[in-house]
Design a protein around this motif. Structure first.
Motif, PDB file in Angstrom:
ATOM      1  N   VAL A 102      33.453   9.793  57.385  1.00 19.97           N
ATOM      2  CA  VAL A 102      33.561  10.754  56.287  1.00 19.97           C
ATOM      3  C   VAL A 102      33.234  12.151  56.817  1.00 19.97           C
ATOM      4  O   VAL A 102      32.246  12.356  57.518  1.00 19.97           O
ATOM      5  CB  VAL A 102      32.600  10.374  55.143  1.00 19.97           C
ATOM      6  N   SER A 103      34.082  13.100  56.459  1.00 19.21           N
ATOM      7  CA  SER A 103      33.947  14.467  56.963  1.00 19.21           C
ATOM      8  C   SER A 103      32.570  15.045  56.651  1.00 19.21           C
ATOM      9  O   SER A 103      32.045  14.895  55.539  1.00 19.21           O
ATOM     10  CB  SER A 103      35.037  15.347  56.343  1.00 19.21           C
ATOM     11  N   ASP A 104      31.977  15.676  57.653  1.00 21.57           N
ATOM     12  CA  ASP A 104      30.697  16.396  57.538  1.00 21.57           C
ATOM     13  C   ASP A 104      29.525  15.486  57.201  1.00 21.57           C
ATOM     14  O   ASP A 104      28.477  15.951  56.713  1.00 21.57           O
ATOM     15  CB  ASP A 104      30.783  17.512  56.482  1.00 21.57           C
ATOM     16  N   SER A 105      29.639  14.181  57.452  1.00 26.33           N
ATOM     17  CA  SER A 105      28.542  13.268  57.139  1.00 26.33           C
ATOM     18  C   SER A 105      27.691  12.914  58.359  1.00 26.33           C
ATOM     19  O   SER A 105      26.631  12.303  58.213  1.00 26.33           O
ATOM     20  CB  SER A 105      29.089  11.973  56.529  1.00 26.33           C
ATOM     21  N   ARG A 106      28.133  13.285  59.554  1.00 28.89           N
ATOM     22  CA  ARG A 106      27.433  12.877  60.774  1.00 28.89           C
ATOM     23  C   ARG A 106      26.098  13.597  60.925  1.00 28.89           C
ATOM     24  O   ARG A 106      26.018  14.814  60.783  1.00 28.89           O
ATOM     25  CB  ARG A 106      28.312  13.115  61.999  1.00 28.89           C
ATOM     26  N   PRO A 121      15.677   6.887  63.310  1.00 31.47           N
ATOM     27  CA  PRO A 121      15.236   8.239  62.958  1.00 31.47           C
ATOM     28  C   PRO A 121      16.415   9.207  62.991  1.00 31.47           C
ATOM     29  O   PRO A 121      17.191   9.226  63.959  1.00 31.47           O
ATOM     30  CB  PRO A 121      14.213   8.564  64.048  1.00 31.47           C
ATOM     31  N   VAL A 122      16.568  10.006  61.941  1.00 24.98           N
ATOM     32  CA  VAL A 122      17.712  10.915  61.855  1.00 24.98           C
ATOM     33  C   VAL A 122      17.255  12.315  61.461  1.00 24.98           C
ATOM     34  O   VAL A 122      16.187  12.494  60.860  1.00 24.98           O
ATOM     35  CB  VAL A 122      18.755  10.405  60.835  1.00 24.98           C
ATOM     36  N   ALA A 123      18.100  13.291  61.778  1.00 20.13           N
ATOM     37  CA  ALA A 123      17.771  14.683  61.482  1.00 20.13           C
ATOM     38  C   ALA A 123      17.737  14.945  59.983  1.00 20.13           C
ATOM     39  O   ALA A 123      16.991  15.807  59.514  1.00 20.13           O
ATOM     40  CB  ALA A 123      18.772  15.608  62.165  1.00 20.13           C
ATOM     41  N   SER A 124      18.537  14.204  59.212  1.00 26.87           N
ATOM     42  CA  SER A 124      18.563  14.384  57.759  1.00 26.87           C
ATOM     43  C   SER A 124      19.045  13.104  57.111  1.00 26.87           C
ATOM     44  O   SER A 124      19.942  12.422  57.640  1.00 26.87           O
ATOM     45  CB  SER A 124      19.488  15.535  57.382  1.00 26.87           C
ATOM     46  N   THR A 125      18.473  12.781  55.963  1.00 30.88           N
ATOM     47  CA  THR A 125      18.940  11.629  55.189  1.00 30.88           C
ATOM     48  C   THR A 125      19.784  12.052  53.990  1.00 30.88           C
ATOM     49  O   THR A 125      20.213  11.200  53.204  1.00 30.88           O
ATOM     50  CB  THR A 125      17.743  10.791  54.692  1.00 30.88           C
ATOM     51  N   ALA A 126      20.016  13.340  53.861  1.00 30.20           N
ATOM     52  CA  ALA A 126      20.803  13.848  52.732  1.00 30.20           C
ATOM     53  C   ALA A 126      22.204  13.241  52.748  1.00 30.20           C
ATOM     54  O   ALA A 126      22.868  13.194  53.786  1.00 30.20           O
ATOM     55  CB  ALA A 126      20.878  15.368  52.799  1.00 30.20           C
ATOM     56  N   GLY A 127      22.640  12.773  51.603  1.00 26.59           N
ATOM     57  CA  GLY A 127      23.979  12.210  51.482  1.00 26.59           C
ATOM     58  C   GLY A 127      24.053  10.718  51.740  1.00 26.59           C
ATOM     59  O   GLY A 127      25.107  10.110  51.525  1.00 26.59           O
ATOM     60  N   PHE A 128      22.946  10.113  52.182  1.00 26.62           N
ATOM     61  CA  PHE A 128      22.930   8.672  52.436  1.00 26.62           C
ATOM     62  C   PHE A 128      22.190   7.951  51.318  1.00 26.62           C
ATOM     63  O   PHE A 128      21.186   8.449  50.807  1.00 26.62           O
ATOM     64  CB  PHE A 128      22.253   8.363  53.777  1.00 26.62           C
ATOM     65  N   ASP A 132      25.268   2.119  51.289  1.00 27.04           N
ATOM     66  CA  ASP A 132      26.338   2.798  52.021  1.00 27.04           C
ATOM     67  C   ASP A 132      26.666   2.054  53.314  1.00 27.04           C
ATOM     68  O   ASP A 132      25.766   1.561  54.010  1.00 27.04           O
ATOM     69  CB  ASP A 132      25.931   4.224  52.382  1.00 27.04           C
ATOM     70  N   THR A 133      27.942   1.999  53.634  1.00 21.90           N
ATOM     71  CA  THR A 133      28.366   1.523  54.945  1.00 21.90           C
ATOM     72  C   THR A 133      28.385   2.710  55.896  1.00 21.90           C
ATOM     73  O   THR A 133      28.917   3.773  55.569  1.00 21.90           O
ATOM     74  CB  THR A 133      29.759   0.880  54.878  1.00 21.90           C
ATOM     75  N   VAL A 134      27.784   2.531  57.067  1.00 21.69           N
ATOM     76  CA  VAL A 134      27.694   3.616  58.034  1.00 21.69           C
ATOM     77  C   VAL A 134      28.165   3.152  59.404  1.00 21.69           C
ATOM     78  O   VAL A 134      28.230   1.947  59.682  1.00 21.69           O
ATOM     79  CB  VAL A 134      26.247   4.155  58.148  1.00 21.69           C
ATOM     80  N   ALA A 194      24.272   9.109  66.859  1.00 25.35           N
ATOM     81  CA  ALA A 194      24.436   9.703  65.531  1.00 25.35           C
ATOM     82  C   ALA A 194      24.728   8.607  64.520  1.00 25.35           C
ATOM     83  O   ALA A 194      25.061   7.471  64.879  1.00 25.35           O
ATOM     84  CB  ALA A 194      25.554  10.733  65.539  1.00 25.35           C
ATOM     85  N   VAL A 195      24.596   8.964  63.248  1.00 26.87           N
ATOM     86  CA  VAL A 195      24.950   8.082  62.139  1.00 26.87           C
ATOM     87  C   VAL A 195      25.912   8.837  61.227  1.00 26.87           C
ATOM     88  O   VAL A 195      25.736  10.035  60.987  1.00 26.87           O
ATOM     89  CB  VAL A 195      23.701   7.652  61.333  1.00 26.87           C
ATOM     90  N   PHE A 196      26.934   8.157  60.730  1.00 23.37           N
ATOM     91  CA  PHE A 196      27.866   8.797  59.805  1.00 23.37           C
ATOM     92  C   PHE A 196      28.266   7.819  58.709  1.00 23.37           C
ATOM     93  O   PHE A 196      28.204   6.597  58.890  1.00 23.37           O
ATOM     94  CB  PHE A 196      29.120   9.313  60.530  1.00 23.37           C
ATOM     95  N   LEU A 197      28.645   8.362  57.575  1.00 21.59           N
ATOM     96  CA  LEU A 197      29.184   7.545  56.492  1.00 21.59           C
ATOM     97  C   LEU A 197      30.563   7.025  56.878  1.00 21.59           C
ATOM     98  O   LEU A 197      31.390   7.768  57.417  1.00 21.59           O
ATOM     99  CB  LEU A 197      29.278   8.353  55.202  1.00 21.59           C
ATOM    100  N   ALA A 198      30.807   5.743  56.590  1.00 19.75           N
ATOM    101  CA  ALA A 198      32.081   5.121  56.936  1.00 19.75           C
ATOM    102  C   ALA A 198      32.882   4.819  55.670  1.00 19.75           C
ATOM    103  O   ALA A 198      32.322   4.462  54.629  1.00 19.75           O
ATOM    104  CB  ALA A 198      31.849   3.835  57.714  1.00 19.75           C
ATOM    105  N   ASP A 199      34.194   4.954  55.784  1.00 18.00           N
ATOM    106  CA  ASP A 199      35.099   4.639  54.676  1.00 18.00           C
ATOM    107  C   ASP A 199      36.026   3.519  55.139  1.00 18.00           C
ATOM    108  O   ASP A 199      36.946   3.739  55.918  1.00 18.00           O
ATOM    109  CB  ASP A 199      35.903   5.872  54.277  1.00 18.00           C
ATOM    110  N   LEU A 200      35.760   2.311  54.685  1.00 17.45           N
ATOM    111  CA  LEU A 200      36.554   1.144  55.065  1.00 17.45           C
ATOM    112  C   LEU A 200      37.310   0.588  53.860  1.00 17.45           C
ATOM    113  O   LEU A 200      37.551  -0.615  53.751  1.00 17.45           O
ATOM    114  CB  LEU A 200      35.642   0.081  55.672  1.00 17.45           C
TER     115      LEU A 200
END
Length: 307
Positions: A102-106, A121-128, A132-134, A194-200
């Protein structure tokens, strides 16, 4: 941990002389247009016992559709691949490709993650959010390549940026928790991750192939222009292949590909493969992509790489 369902039969066919491909495909397509029930199941196409010549591939592209025969023995439902060209015989195929970042989710992984960990550990949890599938991606550096000495063999870091599908089970300050332990160490000194939101959303589910004997015609012991893979699952989740015999195929009884996860392959046999005995042949039960796929009580003979 979930029992494979007994999906209701909604359309039944008997074997006809000549090519049965169009009749079987039409039946699959008809069931594919039905409204799914609360569990996402549309129904089963049932092929009565007999011998069905099929001059090409059969495809399932909708969720909730099952192709069922009357047994995997010689006296059951026998589908004969007659096309004299390498092809996948039964293809269960969703749409899309990749994990669908998903755009801009990484977000960057900010610390080391050991093998077996579920906390990241992540820089931000905003949006997660929970559920959610990641994609959890390890992004190795060129230093990692050279330290291993693999630059001499042409390795490059981009080729080893591997993403793992996971589902978020908890969101806490500075951390995400996922459902399945990670199998890659992610270390800052070697490039981190990195972690990102996935769209499957294009994947299909609740699909099955069962109680069939699949045979490929061939011309000579090293013929390679015939049925190659008996059943392919691509972009499929919560599907199954069970009680299927694959006879004389050159590559695989079942091949799981393209982000296919949490599928079951059980009581499937790869028998008497026909091909040259060399690379990229006879991978009886092939798994090239996905997570959480189960193989049990399967049988293979004369293969080069059984699993």
């Amino acid at each position: 941990g979930v029992e494979i369902p007994a999906v209701e039969a909604v359309l039944t066919l008997a074997a006809a002389s000549g090519d049965n491909q169009a009749a079987i495909q039409d039946a699959i397509d008809t069931v594919s247009k039905r409204t799914p029930d609360a569990e996402g199941r549309r129904g089963a196409v049932v092929l009565q016992a007999g011998r069905y010549e099929v001059g090409g591939s059969l495809t399932i592209v909708a969720s909730g559709v099952v192709l069922r025969g009357a047994g995997q023995g010689e006296d059951g439902t026998v589908l004969v691949a007659t096309q004299a060209a390498q092809h996948d015989f039964i293809v269960v195929q969703g749409s899309g490709s990749g994990l669908g970042e998903v755009s801009d989710s990484r977000v960057e992984i900010t610390g080391d993650v050991t093998v077996g960990s579920t906390t990241i550990p992540v820089a931000s949890t905003a949006g997660f959010a929970v559920g959610d599938t990641v994609g959890v991606v390890r992004t190795p550096s060129e230093d990692w390549i050279t330290t291993l000495g693999m630059d001499a063999w042409g390795w490059d870091a981009d080729s080893y940026a591997i993403s793992h599908e996971r589902r978020i089970t908890a969101v806490e300050s500075g951390h995400l928790t996922v459902d399945i332990p990670l199998v890659d160490a992610i270390e800052s000194r070697w490039g981190g991750g990195a972690v990102f939101l996935a769209d499957l959303s294009g994947r299909i589910s609740e699909v099955g192939v069962e109680d069939l004997r699949l045979e490929s015609l061939y011309d000579g012991d090293e013929d390679e222009e015939h049925g190659w893979t008996a059943v392919t699952l691509a972009r499929v989740t919560s599907g199954w292949v069970r009680r299927v015999s694959a006879v004389h195929f050159g590559y695989a009884a079942v091949s799981i590909e393209s982000e296919s996860s949490f599928n079951t392959v059980e009581e499937v046999a790869m028998l008497a493969p026909i091909s040259q005995v060399t690379g990229s042949r006879r991978y009886a039960f092939n798994l090239s992509d996905g997570v959480g796929n189960l193989f049990q009580r399967c049988y293979s003979e004369q293969s080069r790489h059984d699993f």
